[in-house]
Motif scaffolding. Structure first.
Motif, short mmCIF file in Angstrom:
data_model
loop_
_atom_site.label_atom_id
_atom_site.label_comp_id
_atom_site.label_asym_id
_atom_site.label_seq_id
_atom_site.Cartn_x
_atom_site.Cartn_y
_atom_site.Cartn_z
N LEU A 57 38.53 33.23 45.18
CA LEU A 57 38.70 32.90 44.37
C LEU A 57 38.31 34.38 43.62
O LEU A 57 38.79 35.18 41.89
CB LEU A 57 38.10 32.12 43.25
CG LEU A 57 37.59 31.00 42.89
CD1 LEU A 57 36.92 29.92 42.37
CD2 LEU A 57 39.08 30.56 42.72
N VAL A 58 37.37 35.44 43.45
CA VAL A 58 36.97 36.10 42.92
C VAL A 58 38.35 37.10 43.50
O VAL A 58 39.00 37.90 42.42
CB VAL A 58 35.53 37.07 42.83
CG1 VAL A 58 35.17 36.22 42.21
CG2 VAL A 58 35.61 37.20 44.34
N GLY A 59 38.95 36.93 44.26
CA GLY A 59 39.70 37.79 44.95
C GLY A 59 41.26 37.78 44.32
O GLY A 59 42.24 38.97 43.99
N VAL A 60 41.58 36.68 44.06
CA VAL A 60 42.77 36.42 43.20
C VAL A 60 42.57 37.28 41.63
O VAL A 60 44.01 37.79 41.90
CB VAL A 60 42.66 34.81 43.02
CG1 VAL A 60 44.10 34.74 42.19
CG2 VAL A 60 42.79 34.02 44.07
N ILE A 61 40.88 37.57 41.35
CA ILE A 61 41.05 37.90 40.07
C ILE A 61 40.87 39.07 40.39
O ILE A 61 40.92 40.42 39.51
CB ILE A 61 40.44 37.72 39.05
CG1 ILE A 61 39.89 37.32 39.48
CG2 ILE A 61 40.95 36.14 38.75
CD1 ILE A 61 38.41 36.48 38.24
N GLY A 62 40.86 40.36 41.58
CA GLY A 62 40.58 41.32 41.58
C GLY A 62 39.82 41.67 41.91
O GLY A 62 39.01 43.61 41.78
#
Length: 131
Positions: free
Chosen positions: A109-114
């Motif tokens: 999830l935090v990867g999706v928002i960078g």
């Protein structure tokens, strides 16, 4: 790309007031208790936070915000988690594109928002964790 500041302001004003009372008891959430750098006022900020081998880590989904600056300046804070208060010390910013200390679902999830920046905090050795 971290989340926009507008969303951070909305969460601070609206969402935190609703989730705040629950955040200290829900898995994956806690309330950071910290003091303002200038005002000295005590603040309670609900955040998503996870256990590490020597403390806790929070993903800085909005970048380095006031609560994180306050904790860094003070050299620590308290964390209300699962109905208890835990003193935390040695805050440090860590840039980690692998997001290694996040649980697998959160890592995605935090990867999706960078999100690649995290605040790590150590538990205070031999502290009485129940207040």
């Amino acid at each position: 790309m971290v989340l926009p500041r507008r969303l951070a302001r909305f969460n601070r004003v609206v969402t935190n007031r609703v989730t705040g009372p629950l955040a200290g008891r829900l898995p994956g959430f806690g309330v950071i208790i910290h003091r303002g750098r200038r005002s000295g006022r005590e603040y309670r900020t609900p955040i998503s936070i996870f256990r590490t081998s020597d403390g806790y880590v929070a993903a800085l989904t909005y970048g380095v915000t006031d609560w994180a600056r306050n904790v860094l300046a003070a050299g620590g804070c308290e964390l209300e988690i699962r109905g208890r208060r835990v003193p935390l010390t040695r805050p440090r910013l860590v840039h980690d594109p692998t997001r290694r200390d996040m649980p697998p679902v959160v890592r995605q999830l935090v990867g999706v928002i960078g999100v690649t920046d995290f605040l790590y905090l150590d538990t205070v050795p031999d502290a009485d964790h129940v207040h």
